[in-house]
Design a protein around this motif. Structure first.
Motif, PDB file in Angstrom:
ATOM      1  N   LEU A 400     -30.403  22.783 -48.422  1.00  0.00           N
ATOM      2  CA  LEU A 400     -30.244  23.216 -47.038  1.00  0.00           C
ATOM      3  C   LEU A 400     -29.006  24.100 -46.883  1.00  0.00           C
ATOM      4  O   LEU A 400     -29.054  25.139 -46.213  1.00  0.00           O
ATOM      5  N   GLY A 401     -27.890  23.697 -47.506  1.00  0.00           N
ATOM      6  CA  GLY A 401     -26.699  24.538 -47.454  1.00  0.00           C
ATOM      7  C   GLY A 401     -26.925  25.880 -48.114  1.00  0.00           C
ATOM      8  O   GLY A 401     -26.433  26.921 -47.630  1.00  0.00           O
ATOM      9  N   THR A 402     -27.680  25.898 -49.195  1.00  0.00           N
ATOM     10  CA  THR A 402     -27.995  27.155 -49.882  1.00  0.00           C
ATOM     11  C   THR A 402     -28.824  28.066 -48.995  1.00  0.00           C
ATOM     12  O   THR A 402     -28.544  29.269 -48.879  1.00  0.00           O
ATOM     13  N   LEU A 403     -29.857  27.517 -48.365  1.00  0.00           N
ATOM     14  CA  LEU A 403     -30.698  28.319 -47.472  1.00  0.00           C
ATOM     15  C   LEU A 403     -29.892  28.849 -46.292  1.00  0.00           C
ATOM     16  O   LEU A 403     -30.087  29.990 -45.852  1.00  0.00           O
ATOM     17  N   SER A 404     -28.990  28.030 -45.766  1.00  0.00           N
ATOM     18  CA  SER A 404     -28.153  28.481 -44.654  1.00  0.00           C
ATOM     19  C   SER A 404     -27.288  29.661 -45.065  1.00  0.00           C
ATOM     20  O   SER A 404     -27.217  30.671 -44.355  1.00  0.00           O
ATOM     21  N   LEU A 405     -26.634  29.539 -46.218  1.00  0.00           N
ATOM     22  CA  LEU A 405     -25.752  30.618 -46.663  1.00  0.00           C
ATOM     23  C   LEU A 405     -26.542  31.876 -47.005  1.00  0.00           C
ATOM     24  O   LEU A 405     -26.011  32.986 -46.905  1.00  0.00           O
ATOM     25  N   CYS A 406     -27.789  31.703 -47.412  1.00  0.00           N
ATOM     26  CA  CYS A 406     -28.634  32.871 -47.699  1.00  0.00           C
ATOM     27  C   CYS A 406     -29.067  33.581 -46.424  1.00  0.00           C
ATOM     28  O   CYS A 406     -29.557  34.719 -46.491  1.00  0.00           O
ATOM     29  N   GLY A 407     -28.934  32.917 -45.280  1.00  0.00           N
ATOM     30  CA  GLY A 407     -29.327  33.536 -44.016  1.00  0.00           C
ATOM     31  C   GLY A 407     -30.777  33.312 -43.667  1.00  0.00           C
ATOM     32  O   GLY A 407     -31.418  34.189 -43.069  1.00  0.00           O
ATOM     33  N   ILE A 408     -31.312  32.143 -44.022  1.00  0.00           N
ATOM     34  CA  ILE A 408     -32.702  31.827 -43.718  1.00  0.00           C
ATOM     35  C   ILE A 408     -32.754  31.116 -42.371  1.00  0.00           C
ATOM     36  O   ILE A 408     -32.070  30.110 -42.168  1.00  0.00           O
ATOM     37  N   PRO A 409     -33.558  31.598 -41.409  1.00  0.00           N
ATOM     38  CA  PRO A 409     -33.639  30.935 -40.103  1.00  0.00           C
ATOM     39  C   PRO A 409     -34.394  29.623 -40.216  1.00  0.00           C
ATOM     40  O   PRO A 409     -35.219  29.447 -41.121  1.00  0.00           O
ATOM     41  N   PRO A 410     -34.093  28.675 -39.321  1.00  0.00           N
ATOM     42  CA  PRO A 410     -33.165  28.745 -38.180  1.00  0.00           C
ATOM     43  C   PRO A 410     -31.823  28.104 -38.493  1.00  0.00           C
ATOM     44  O   PRO A 410     -31.179  27.569 -37.592  1.00  0.00           O
ATOM     45  N   LEU A 411     -31.396  28.128 -39.746  1.00  0.00           N
ATOM     46  CA  LEU A 411     -30.171  27.446 -40.149  1.00  0.00           C
ATOM     47  C   LEU A 411     -28.941  28.199 -39.656  1.00  0.00           C
ATOM     48  O   LEU A 411     -29.016  29.349 -39.210  1.00  0.00           O
ATOM     49  N   ALA A 412     -27.773  27.568 -39.794  1.00  0.00           N
ATOM     50  CA  ALA A 412     -26.571  27.986 -39.070  1.00  0.00           C
ATOM     51  C   ALA A 412     -26.147  29.414 -39.387  1.00  0.00           C
ATOM     52  O   ALA A 412     -25.949  30.239 -38.494  1.00  0.00           O
ATOM     53  N   CYS A 413     -25.976  29.717 -40.668  1.00  0.00           N
ATOM     54  CA  CYS A 413     -25.398  31.018 -41.033  1.00  0.00           C
ATOM     55  C   CYS A 413     -26.321  32.188 -40.730  1.00  0.00           C
ATOM     56  O   CYS A 413     -25.861  33.336 -40.693  1.00  0.00           O
ATOM     57  N   PHE A 414     -27.596  31.936 -40.524  1.00  0.00           N
ATOM     58  CA  PHE A 414     -28.514  33.032 -40.184  1.00  0.00           C
ATOM     59  C   PHE A 414     -28.075  33.723 -38.908  1.00  0.00           C
ATOM     60  O   PHE A 414     -28.017  34.954 -38.829  1.00  0.00           O
ATOM     61  N   TRP A 415     -27.755  32.928 -37.873  1.00  0.00           N
ATOM     62  CA  TRP A 415     -27.436  33.508 -36.570  1.00  0.00           C
ATOM     63  C   TRP A 415     -26.141  34.304 -36.605  1.00  0.00           C
ATOM     64  O   TRP A 415     -26.055  35.392 -36.019  1.00  0.00           O
ATOM     65  N   SER A 416     -25.127  33.783 -37.289  1.00  0.00           N
ATOM     66  CA  SER A 416     -23.827  34.458 -37.295  1.00  0.00           C
ATOM     67  C   SER A 416     -23.812  35.648 -38.239  1.00  0.00           C
ATOM     68  O   SER A 416     -23.331  36.735 -37.890  1.00  0.00           O
ATOM     69  N   LYS A 417     -24.355  35.472 -39.451  1.00  0.00           N
ATOM     70  CA  LYS A 417     -24.336  36.584 -40.406  1.00  0.00           C
ATOM     71  C   LYS A 417     -25.198  37.739 -39.908  1.00  0.00           C
ATOM     72  O   LYS A 417     -24.853  38.917 -40.099  1.00  0.00           O
ATOM     73  N   ASP A 418     -26.306  37.426 -39.257  1.00  0.00           N
ATOM     74  CA  ASP A 418     -27.175  38.488 -38.767  1.00  0.00           C
ATOM     75  C   ASP A 418     -26.473  39.330 -37.709  1.00  0.00           C
ATOM     76  O   ASP A 418     -26.656  40.554 -37.653  1.00  0.00           O
ATOM     77  N   GLU A 419     -25.643  38.703 -36.883  1.00  0.00           N
ATOM     78  CA  GLU A 419     -24.884  39.469 -35.897  1.00  0.00           C
ATOM     79  C   GLU A 419     -23.879  40.393 -36.573  1.00  0.00           C
ATOM     80  O   GLU A 419     -23.684  41.537 -36.139  1.00  0.00           O
TER      81      GLU A 419
END
Length: 747
Positions: A400-419
């Protein structure tokens, strides 16, 4: 509300009793203190929980009232100098307080089990609590002098925790490297603080911002000097947040305990540099050259961190370079003026990366339980694999942490990195291409780490007679390609020694191992049997923090999404940051065009999935096809012919494995160069300066020895010598006197 703000000054001092009492207890009552050592972990968690409750209360009031509260009192007052101390509670402070306390509590709970068998258990919790005090003091500081004081205390705690196992030379060298590198940044920060005090006469943020703006607007200050001082301030942030070129200390800092890597070198201390730039952004934003410099350093760090993470074998070093790259994204956003986006990514990344580091610690903890498994290399991903069914909870959390850091929605880092990625297009297309390409590299190296660690089968390594290390995919805990060992080999033992098996018989793996609840593997027919144990899941006290951070990683990104259709610009984060955003951009709004957002999100997610696909293509075959792989190059060999692409991959791999040759460059230029300069100075001092001084002394001694033999004690001899000198003098005077008119006559 005022009442709560008024007593916010106690926040930094709440965790302080733990290190004080531990120190006094070890000094006066060492035996009793060590016997009750688990009590100190409970106290550390309890006190930090109190701070968390206060911080959440302050944050709720911030969101409801959109106010900034500052309280100061005089410390030093003279006719020419006045220094005040105080605390500042604003959205930036409240965000950092929640990050420090929530992640800190999870790390303390995790550490109670992770460090339970370590002799330095009490020392560890004393350092951790003192770090919490220092970090809380840093983010609540109301002026630059206070920030610098706590900045140094945070650095000292980092130094102590990196070198926690100081008896290991690698750890001792790592903490020294971190200390020396940060001295460069801290010295620059101190000079910058003094420079701005010389310009403005104040250390307070708001006063300094107003005075600088007025001086620049009225052209009453030397702009070059202001730029120089601002660069010095930024140098301090560069060193603390591991930005290029002062990033070299962060990967070596992974020699400290894994909980330290999660708290200090992923979520909090390395974010102090981002915090400092965000705090000083009203100052930097009126100096375009500094904003451009921040962007430039940020984009270089983004790309460099990603490329250096591509071929790392140490799981924690790979995550460290990932942290460096993500901090570069935050710095890039601040340089573009995207204050809200940078802090949004700071929040999402802190929880995701803390989850990844604690997950890696759980893996390391599981691998260290294996008898005969070379524990000194337990962080090496090449020695891992096939752990999915043995550590399923850790594997799920890490994925899950890996997917978040990769920017996969709807995980946390997707929203911030995409901006951040979207904002780069508005700032610079060149920077945008680099940032989006790095997003693909992030997905690649993060899934490479995941695949090497959890998927496939365990690789067991043997050393042949010729000394070459090779592997047999024996699959100790899963289906493998070989159940037999049919060659002579050196078996790598737990005590870092090797046992030579001098026969060519075929040894078979015991088939009964899969029926054991806590199985041990025995290679049959060996005179000296070697046992291996399965890795197993961590205890509940280590899994609970993973679960909580799992929930944060899953949900925290939604604070930046506006759900109210009537007020599209009032998402929780924007409302929280309203006072700070208005200070920077008084007329700014945060409305979202969902069509544009969705279109950009499709592109960014596609790039991430492409990086994941490449990782599967390159690293999945290592576990199912190859036998006899070289230990160093086992995970880089791919099914490609010697083409230009293959050569480029090898170049990139060598670049990454050798840390971009930056450490070698510093070693050659600084260490060897300074040493050569020191040797030259020593030579000049000893042979030239001391040589002249000693030569004069020896010459004086020699002349004295000669002269003492001239004097014989007879007056007649002295008169003869005197008359001789007199005659010589008169002769020379006569020649010089009569030569002048002769020259005149000839003319």
């Amino acid at each position: 509300m005022e009442h709560t703000y008024e007593y916010a000054w106690i926040i930094p001092f709440v965790p302080l009793p733990v290190p004080v009492l531990i120190g006094v207890g070890l000094l006066l009552f060492p035996s009793a203190t060590k016997k009750l050592r688990r009590m100190w972990a409970f106290k550390s968690v309890l006190l930090l929980s109190i701070v968390m409750i206060l911080s959440i209360n302050l944050s709720i009031q911030q969101i409801n009232s959109n106010s900034i509260y500052q309280y100061v009192w005089s410390w030093i007052i003279t006719n020419d100098f006045s220094l005040e101390l105080g605390y500042l509670i604003d959205p930036l402070t409240s965000i950092m307080l929640i990050l420090i306390t929530t992640v800190g509590i999870m790390v303390l709970i995790y550490s109670d089990n992770y460090m339970s068998h370590d002799q330095g258990y009490l020392r560890f919790f004393a350092y951790m609590s003192f770090f919490s005090t220092s970090m809380l003091g840093l983010v609540t500081s109301s002026n630059l002098i206070q920030i610098y004081i706590f900045w140094e205390l945070v650095g000292m705690c980092s130094y102590l925790l990196i070198g926690f196992w100081f008896t290991r030379p690698v750890a001792a060298n790592a903490c020294q490297k971190a200390f020396v590198t940060n001295r460069v940044g801290d010295f620059g920060l101190l000079l910058g603080i003094l420079g701005f005090y010389w310009i403005t006469g104040s250390f307070e943020f708001r006063d300094m911002f107003e005075i600088i703006n007025n001086l620049i607007y009225n052209n009453e200050v030397n702009v070059l000097f202001v730029i120089f001082c601002a660069v010095l301030l930024f140098v301090g942030a560069v060193a603390k947040s591991a930005q290029f070129p002062l990033h070299v200390w962060l990967p070596d800092a992974m020699e400290g305990p894994t909980p330290i890597s999660a708290l200090i070198h992923a979520a909090t201390m390395v974010a102090a540099g981002i915090f400092l730039v965000a705090r000083l952004l009203p100052l930097f934003i009126v100096i375009p050259y500094i904003m451009n410099l921040i962007c430039f350093i940020g984009i270089i760090t983004v790309l460099l961190g990603a490329t250096l993470a591509l071929a790392q074998k140490d799981i924690k070093r790979g995550l460290a370079y990932s942290t460096m790259s993500q901090l570069g994204y935050m710095m890039l956003a601040l340089g573009m003026g995207s204050y809200r986006t940078a802090l949004f990514h700071l929040i999402t990344h802190a929880y995701s990366k803390a989850l990844l580091f604690l997950g890696s610690g759980s893996v390391i903890h599981a691998m260290e339980t294996i008898v005969g498994y070379a524990p000194q290399k337990s962080q090496n991903m090449v020695l891992m694999g096939g752990l999915t069914k043995h550590v399923p909870i850790t594997k799920t959390a890490f994925l899950l942490g890996t997917l978040s850091l990769c920017g996969i929605p709807p995980l946390a880092c997707f929203w911030s990195k995409d901006e951040i990625l979207n904002d780069t297009w508005l700032y610079s297309p060149t920077f945008a291409l680099i940032a989006w390409s790095t997003a693909g590299l992030t997905a690649f190296y993060m899934f490479r780490i995941y695949l090497l660690t959890f998927e496939g089968h365990l690789n067991v390594y043997f050393r042949n007679y010729n000394g070459k290390i090779s592997t047999q995919l024996i699959s100790l805990w899963g289906k493998g390609n070989s159940k037999n060992i049919n060659k002579n080999f050196w078996l790598l033992m737990n005590n870092n020694e090797s046992t030579l098996l001098k026969t060519k018989k075929i040894y078979r793996i015991d088939e009964n191992i899969r029926e054991m609840t806590r199985p041990f593997i025995t290679i049959s027919n060996l005179e000296n049997k070697t046992n291996y144990s399965y890795p197993y899941e961590s205890d509940n006290t280590m899994l609970f923090p993973l679960f909580v951070l799992f929930l944060f990683t899953l949900c925290i990104g939604f604070i930046g999404i506006p759900f109210n259709k009537e007020e599209m610009d009032l998402d929780i984060l924007s409302k929280w940051l309203t006072p700070s955003i208005n200070l920077l951009h008084p007329n700014s709004t945060n409305s979202i065009d969902w069509y544009e957002f969705g279109k950009d999100a499709i592109v960014s997610v596609s790039i991430a999935y492409f990086g994941i696909f490449i990782a599967f293509f390159l690293y999945k075959p290592v576990y199912s096809s190859f036998q006899n792989l070289d230990l160093i190059n086992s995970f880089i060999k791919i099914r490609l012919k010697k083409t230009f692409l293959d050569k480029m991959i090898n170049i990139i791999y060598n670049w990454s494995e050798n840390r971009g040759y930056i450490d070698a460059f510093y070693t050659t230029l600084l260490i060897r160069g300074i040493r050569a300069l020191a040797e030259l100075i020593v030579f000049v001092d000893r042979c030239i300066i001391d040589g002249i001084t000693n030569g004069i002394g020896i010459l004086s001694f020699f002349l004295g020895e000669v002269i003492k033999y001239i004097g014989g004690g007879r007056i007649s001899s002295y008169l003869l010598l005197y008359l001789s000198y007199l005659l010589i003098f008169l002769f020379l005077f006569y020649i010089s006197h009569w030569s002048i008119p002769l020259i005149i006559i000839e003319n």
